[in-house]
Design a protein around this motif. Structure first.
Motif, PDB file in Angstrom:
ATOM      1  N   VAL A  85       0.801  -1.230   0.000  1.00  0.00           N
ATOM      2  CA  VAL A  85       0.000   0.000   0.000  1.00  0.00           C
ATOM      3  C   VAL A  85       0.833   1.280   0.000  1.00  0.00           C
ATOM      4  N   SER A  86       2.163   1.170   0.097  1.00  0.00           N
ATOM      5  CA  SER A  86       3.008   2.362   0.201  1.00  0.00           C
ATOM      6  C   SER A  86       2.810   3.298  -0.992  1.00  0.00           C
ATOM      7  N   THR A  87       2.718   4.592  -0.691  1.00  0.00           N
ATOM      8  CA  THR A  87       2.484   5.597  -1.733  1.00  0.00           C
ATOM      9  C   THR A  87       3.692   6.509  -1.953  1.00  0.00           C
ATOM     10  N   ARG A  88       4.813   6.212  -1.305  1.00  0.00           N
ATOM     11  CA  ARG A  88       6.025   7.014  -1.496  1.00  0.00           C
ATOM     12  C   ARG A  88       7.165   6.104  -1.919  1.00  0.00           C
ATOM     13  N   ARG A  89       7.876   6.523  -2.973  1.00  0.00           N
ATOM     14  CA  ARG A  89       8.868   5.641  -3.556  1.00  0.00           C
ATOM     15  C   ARG A  89       9.994   5.292  -2.586  1.00  0.00           C
ATOM     16  N   ASN A  90      10.479   6.293  -1.804  1.00  0.00           N
ATOM     17  CA  ASN A  90      11.594   5.997  -0.905  1.00  0.00           C
ATOM     18  C   ASN A  90      11.192   4.996   0.179  1.00  0.00           C
ATOM     19  N   VAL A  91       9.931   5.074   0.622  1.00  0.00           N
ATOM     20  CA  VAL A  91       9.429   4.115   1.608  1.00  0.00           C
ATOM     21  C   VAL A  91       9.263   2.740   0.972  1.00  0.00           C
ATOM     22  N   THR A  92       8.720   2.725  -0.237  1.00  0.00           N
ATOM     23  CA  THR A  92       8.530   1.456  -0.951  1.00  0.00           C
ATOM     24  C   THR A  92       9.866   0.754  -1.174  1.00  0.00           C
ATOM     25  N   GLU A  93      10.900   1.521  -1.525  1.00  0.00           N
ATOM     26  CA  GLU A  93      12.218   0.937  -1.757  1.00  0.00           C
ATOM     27  C   GLU A  93      12.800   0.338  -0.476  1.00  0.00           C
ATOM     28  N   ALA A  94      12.621   1.024   0.633  1.00  0.00           N
ATOM     29  CA  ALA A  94      13.114   0.499   1.907  1.00  0.00           C
ATOM     30  C   ALA A  94      12.377  -0.780   2.298  1.00  0.00           C
ATOM     31  N   LEU A  95      11.068  -0.793   2.087  1.00  0.00           N
ATOM     32  CA  LEU A  95      10.275  -1.984   2.393  1.00  0.00           C
ATOM     33  C   LEU A  95      10.633  -3.138   1.464  1.00  0.00           C
ATOM     34  N   GLU A  96      10.955  -2.826   0.227  1.00  0.00           N
ATOM     35  CA  GLU A  96      11.375  -3.859  -0.725  1.00  0.00           C
ATOM     36  C   GLU A  96      12.638  -4.565  -0.231  1.00  0.00           C
ATOM     37  N   LEU A  97      13.572  -3.795   0.303  1.00  0.00           N
ATOM     38  CA  LEU A  97      14.788  -4.386   0.843  1.00  0.00           C
ATOM     39  C   LEU A  97      14.482  -5.245   2.072  1.00  0.00           C
ATOM     40  N   LEU A  98      13.561  -4.793   2.896  1.00  0.00           N
ATOM     41  CA  LEU A  98      13.194  -5.554   4.093  1.00  0.00           C
ATOM     42  C   LEU A  98      12.564  -6.900   3.750  1.00  0.00           C
ATOM     43  N   ARG A  99      11.847  -6.949   2.647  1.00  0.00           N
ATOM     44  CA  ARG A  99      11.164  -8.198   2.261  1.00  0.00           C
ATOM     45  C   ARG A  99      12.146  -9.346   2.049  1.00  0.00           C
ATOM     46  N   ALA A 100      13.403  -9.014   1.740  1.00  0.00           N
ATOM     47  CA  ALA A 100      14.396 -10.047   1.407  1.00  0.00           C
ATOM     48  C   ALA A 100      15.280 -10.438   2.590  1.00  0.00           C
ATOM     49  N   THR A 101      14.851 -10.095   3.820  1.00  0.00           N
ATOM     50  CA  THR A 101      15.740 -10.282   4.977  1.00  0.00           C
ATOM     51  C   THR A 101      15.274 -11.360   5.945  1.00  0.00           C
ATOM     52  N   ARG A 102      14.322 -12.161   5.562  1.00  0.00           N
ATOM     53  CA  ARG A 102      13.732 -13.120   6.503  1.00  0.00           C
ATOM     54  C   ARG A 102      14.784 -14.036   7.147  1.00  0.00           C
ATOM     55  N   VAL A 103      15.755 -14.479   6.389  1.00  0.00           N
ATOM     56  CA  VAL A 103      16.756 -15.394   6.929  1.00  0.00           C
ATOM     57  C   VAL A 103      17.519 -14.760   8.087  1.00  0.00           C
ATOM     58  N   HIS A 104      17.733 -13.469   8.032  1.00  0.00           N
ATOM     59  CA  HIS A 104      18.463 -12.784   9.093  1.00  0.00           C
ATOM     60  C   HIS A 104      17.595 -12.612  10.332  1.00  0.00           C
ATOM     61  N   ALA A 105      16.306 -12.439  10.140  1.00  0.00           N
ATOM     62  CA  ALA A 105      15.401 -12.358  11.284  1.00  0.00           C
ATOM     63  C   ALA A 105      15.365 -13.674  12.030  1.00  0.00           C
TER      64      ALA A 105
END
Length: 365
Positions: A199-219
């Protein structure tokens, strides 16, 4: 009473501090607004105040302050609350102003806890994934830019209460105390990341969330056996103490730090903090620091050290300014704000480069 137990034996100092060639300048430190791992508490800011003074001089300053304000000399543990009546606060504030006994000897390290949440999110997850791929997120301060994007623009970019849910989900799974079902907490966090990204409407926020999506193994690895031997992930007291001490050493050279005793500041934690400062350790090559001359790093009680009492007064004043700026205006806050703000360390953990970290607070709610 001094802390007891095997973790608090070696580095508790009861004798007076004294500036010297071997120990350097003493920096007394105390905190205000500390809530441990609860970074979503009502008080948004945590402060650690530092005063470059030894106990010998501090005793004289405390004595003169008590005499001028009419506080009985029998008050052995001077606290900020003693100065909320009558004109005592104005007389106290003169210590920090030009011509005052502590002018040029004081600074305050500020942590915006809400920004700290997003900074920790990037630090513990996104930076780990970047490191695995051979990318240094400290180059060009990219890690800070990602954290600022989430902290400053996240609430506007996400609909309804989605941002608050993202904050809470991260704190829940990252904290060590009362974790509950860890696997379920991790899954909840990534569900919130996915929903926020959608639902993000700002590109810089969307980009940060995109990076977070790929971090499950570290969590999943965040609370492994090795991690449990480290400080809690959301614990910021030793980080603040280290950064404040670094700032003073860069200004003065050889220093020793005396922190007000706190259960989180064990002997081992103080040892590690001093080692990081003296070796210049950093997470990546670009985040290495200059090696500093930290002679000693110890804890003490305000009952034993007049210098810690002066650090407590400064921390209390900084806390009053923070509440004045973010919760409810007060006469005390209005009096202290123009005095305290110039003392804030530029390296404070806040999402703005403004010299006044509270000025834009309303826009970041």
């Amino acid at each position: 009473m001094p802390l007891t137990g095997p973790e608090y034996q070696r580095l508790t100092l009861t004798s007076p501090t004294l500036d010297s060639e071997t120990e350097g300048r003493w920096i007394a430190c105390d905190e205000s607004g500390y809530d441990g791992e609860d970074l979503l508490s009502d008080g948004r800011y945590m402060m650690v105040a530092g005063v470059a003074i030894d106990d010998v001089m501090a005793e004289l300053v405390v004595r003169d302050l008590c005499k001028e304000t009419g506080i009985q000399q029998t008050v052995r543990d001077l606290k900020f609350r003693h100065f909320k009546r009558g004109d005592r606060l104005e007389k106290l504030s003169r210590l920090w102003q030009s011509g005052g006994a502590l002018h040029g000897r004081c600074s305050v390290y500020v942590i915006d806890k809400r920004y700290a949440i997003m900074s920790k999110t990037i630090d513990l997850l996104v930076e780990e994934e970047a490191y695995r791929r051979g990318i240094d997120l400290h180059v060009n301060r990219r890690a800070r830019k990602l954290a600022r994007a989430l902290a400053c623009d996240g609430r506007r970019a996400l609909k309804d209460d989605r941002f608050a849910r993202l904050e809470q989900a991260f704190v829940t799974f990252a904290r060590r105390k009362d974790p509950g079902d860890r696997r379920e907490a991790v899954q909840t966090f990534y569900d919130e990341v996915e929903a926020a990204w959608t639902v993000s409407t700002r590109r810089n926020v969307t980009e940060a969330l995109e990076l977070l999506r790929a971090t499950r193994v570290h969590a999943d690895e965040l609370h492994g056996d090795a991690a449990l031997r480290q400080p809690p992930h959301l614990e910021l007291l030793d980080t603040a103490l280290a950064t404040l001490t670094r700032a003073w050493s860069e200004r003065l050279g050889a220093v020793s730090a005396l922190a007000d005793e706190h259960r989180e500041l064990t002997d081992d934690r103080l040892d590690v903090t001093r080692e990081v400062l003296t070796t210049g350790a950093g997470a990546t090559p670009s985040s290495l620091h200059r090696r500093l001359r930290i002679q000693r790093m110890v804890r003490g009680s305000s009952h034993d050290h007049a210098s810690i009492q002066l650090a407590d007064l400064l921390a209390g004043a900084a806390g009053t300014v923070a509440k004045h700026s973010t919760i409810s205006p007060t006469d005390a806050g209005a009096l202290l704000r123009p005095i305290i703000v110039p003392l804030i360390e530029p390296t404070s953990l806040v999402p703005t480069d403004d010299l006044d970290p509270f000025r834009t607070d309303a826009s970041r709610q």
